[in-house]
Design a protein around this motif. Structure first.
Motif, PDB file in Angstrom:
ATOM      1  N   LEU A   4       0.906  -1.143  -0.131  1.00 15.46           N
ATOM      2  CA  LEU A   4       0.008   0.179  -0.059  1.00 15.46           C
ATOM      3  C   LEU A   4       0.874   1.326   0.103  1.00 15.46           C
ATOM      4  N   VAL A   5       0.567   2.407  -0.818  1.00 17.84           N
ATOM      5  CA  VAL A   5       1.434   3.342  -0.808  1.00 17.84           C
ATOM      6  C   VAL A   5       0.346   4.481  -0.960  1.00 17.84           C
ATOM      7  N   GLU A   6       0.374   5.446   0.230  1.00 20.13           N
ATOM      8  CA  GLU A   6      -0.258   6.660   0.162  1.00 20.13           C
ATOM      9  C   GLU A   6       0.510   7.961  -0.333  1.00 20.13           C
ATOM     10  N   SER A   7      -0.519   8.711  -0.486  1.00 23.10           N
ATOM     11  CA  SER A   7       0.072  10.047  -1.323  1.00 23.10           C
ATOM     12  C   SER A   7      -0.989  11.207  -1.109  1.00 23.10           C
ATOM     13  N   GLY A   8      -0.870  12.374  -1.106  1.00 27.56           N
ATOM     14  CA  GLY A   8      -1.638  13.448  -1.207  1.00 27.56           C
ATOM     15  C   GLY A   8      -1.651  14.309   0.116  1.00 27.56           C
ATOM     16  N   GLY A   9      -0.764  13.972   0.926  1.00 29.43           N
ATOM     17  CA  GLY A   9      -0.650  14.548   2.397  1.00 29.43           C
ATOM     18  C   GLY A   9       0.193  15.918   2.398  1.00 29.43           C
ATOM     19  N   ARG A  10      -0.147  16.810   2.781  1.00 27.55           N
ATOM     20  CA  ARG A  10       0.565  18.059   2.761  1.00 27.55           C
ATOM     21  C   ARG A  10      -0.036  19.158   3.785  1.00 27.55           C
ATOM     22  N   LEU A  11       0.607  20.308   3.799  1.00 24.05           N
ATOM     23  CA  LEU A  11       0.283  21.265   4.528  1.00 24.05           C
ATOM     24  C   LEU A  11      -0.973  22.011   3.938  1.00 24.05           C
ATOM     25  N   MET A  83     -11.066  14.612   2.222  1.00 22.88           N
ATOM     26  CA  MET A  83     -11.371  15.411   3.581  1.00 22.88           C
ATOM     27  C   MET A  83     -11.794  16.993   3.370  1.00 22.88           C
ATOM     28  N   ASN A  84     -12.779  17.203   3.828  1.00 16.62           N
ATOM     29  CA  ASN A  84     -13.302  18.714   3.583  1.00 16.62           C
ATOM     30  C   ASN A  84     -13.217  19.547   5.097  1.00 16.62           C
ATOM     31  N   SER A  85     -13.466  20.605   5.035  1.00 19.28           N
ATOM     32  CA  SER A  85     -13.696  21.475   6.153  1.00 19.28           C
ATOM     33  C   SER A  85     -12.608  20.902   7.312  1.00 19.28           C
ATOM     34  N   LEU A  86     -11.318  20.883   6.879  1.00 18.84           N
ATOM     35  CA  LEU A  86     -10.327  20.346   7.822  1.00 18.84           C
ATOM     36  C   LEU A  86     -10.144  21.418   8.955  1.00 18.84           C
ATOM     37  N   LYS A  87      -9.652  20.615   9.904  1.00 17.88           N
ATOM     38  CA  LYS A  87      -9.462  21.525  11.133  1.00 17.88           C
ATOM     39  C   LYS A  87      -8.000  21.024  11.766  1.00 17.88           C
ATOM     40  N   PRO A  88      -7.577  22.054  12.578  1.00 16.91           N
ATOM     41  CA  PRO A  88      -5.982  21.686  13.078  1.00 16.91           C
ATOM     42  C   PRO A  88      -6.007  20.396  13.740  1.00 16.91           C
ATOM     43  N   GLY A 112       0.335   0.892   4.855  1.00 15.58           N
ATOM     44  CA  GLY A 112       1.195   1.682   4.099  1.00 15.58           C
ATOM     45  C   GLY A 112       2.290   2.386   5.070  1.00 15.58           C
ATOM     46  N   LEU A 113       3.147   3.233   4.574  1.00 15.88           N
ATOM     47  CA  LEU A 113       3.957   3.875   5.734  1.00 15.88           C
ATOM     48  C   LEU A 113       3.425   5.150   6.096  1.00 15.88           C
ATOM     49  N   GLY A 114       2.247   5.721   5.272  1.00 18.04           N
ATOM     50  CA  GLY A 114       1.715   6.866   6.142  1.00 18.04           C
ATOM     51  C   GLY A 114       2.176   8.166   5.094  1.00 18.04           C
ATOM     52  N   THR A 115       1.290   9.132   5.428  1.00 21.42           N
ATOM     53  CA  THR A 115       1.469  10.282   4.484  1.00 21.42           C
ATOM     54  C   THR A 115       0.887  11.437   5.708  1.00 21.42           C
ATOM     55  N   GLN A 116       1.716  12.613   5.622  1.00 17.19           N
ATOM     56  CA  GLN A 116       1.743  13.391   6.523  1.00 17.19           C
ATOM     57  C   GLN A 116       0.510  14.396   6.035  1.00 17.19           C
ATOM     58  N   VAL A 117      -0.416  14.910   7.178  1.00 17.45           N
ATOM     59  CA  VAL A 117      -1.253  16.107   6.655  1.00 17.45           C
ATOM     60  C   VAL A 117      -1.233  16.973   7.909  1.00 17.45           C
ATOM     61  N   THR A 118      -1.149  18.168   7.526  1.00 14.40           N
ATOM     62  CA  THR A 118      -0.961  19.096   8.809  1.00 14.40           C
ATOM     63  C   THR A 118      -2.063  20.299   8.322  1.00 14.40           C
ATOM     64  N   VAL A 119      -2.508  20.613   9.220  1.00 16.32           N
ATOM     65  CA  VAL A 119      -3.767  21.782   8.999  1.00 16.32           C
ATOM     66  C   VAL A 119      -3.368  22.841   9.958  1.00 16.32           C
ATOM     67  N   ALA A 120      -2.952  23.911   9.217  1.00 10.08           N
ATOM     68  CA  ALA A 120      -2.634  25.298   9.992  1.00 10.08           C
ATOM     69  C   ALA A 120      -4.050  25.881  10.196  1.00 10.08           C
ATOM     70  N   SER A 121      -3.983  26.358  11.402  1.00  8.44           N
ATOM     71  CA  SER A 121      -5.141  27.463  12.013  1.00  8.44           C
ATOM     72  C   SER A 121      -4.825  28.805  11.447  1.00  8.44           C
TER      73      SER A 121
END
Length: 121
Positions: A4-11, A83-88, A112-121
């Protein structure tokens, strides 16, 4: 084995949207369910959403209902998490997983190894 390979995570800014993808390969015929989990710093990994591969039936955690949608593209062997209306507090490493029972987090055995999602306030 299933890979499994994830993608798409970002700030992303709070209130924004993001779509994560998970591409599956290998012995995918053993996969009956695919799901998304997340783990925030200092917290345990938690189930977010799952989908039954055969008919697309979905199961979402309470924290995901109304904001997140899980879907799959059988031709591409890919699962998505919209994912919509993302929150910190959605900030976490998001993991894709494959298993045998959609709504039972203990039945997911491939990760999978994971993908980082960071939601800035």
């Amino acid at each position: 084995q299933v890979q499994l390979v994830e993608s798409g995570g970002r700030l992303v800014q709070a209130g924004g949207s993001l779509r994560l993808s998970c591409a599956a390969s290998g012995r995918t015929f053993r996969t009956y369910a695919m799901g998304w989990f997340r783990q925030a710093p200092g917290k345990e990994r938690e189930f977010v959403a799952g989908i039954r591969w055969s008919d697309g039936w979905t199961y979402l955690a309470d924290s995901a209902k109304g904001r997140f949608t899980i879907s799959r593209d059988k031709a591409k062997n890919t699962v998505y998490l919209q994912m919509n209306s993302l929150k910190p507090e959605d900030t976490a490493v998001y993991y894709c997983a494959a298993g045998t029972v959609v709504a039972d987090p203990t039945q997911y055995t491939y990760w999978g190894l994971g993908t980082q999602v960071t939601v800035a306030s």
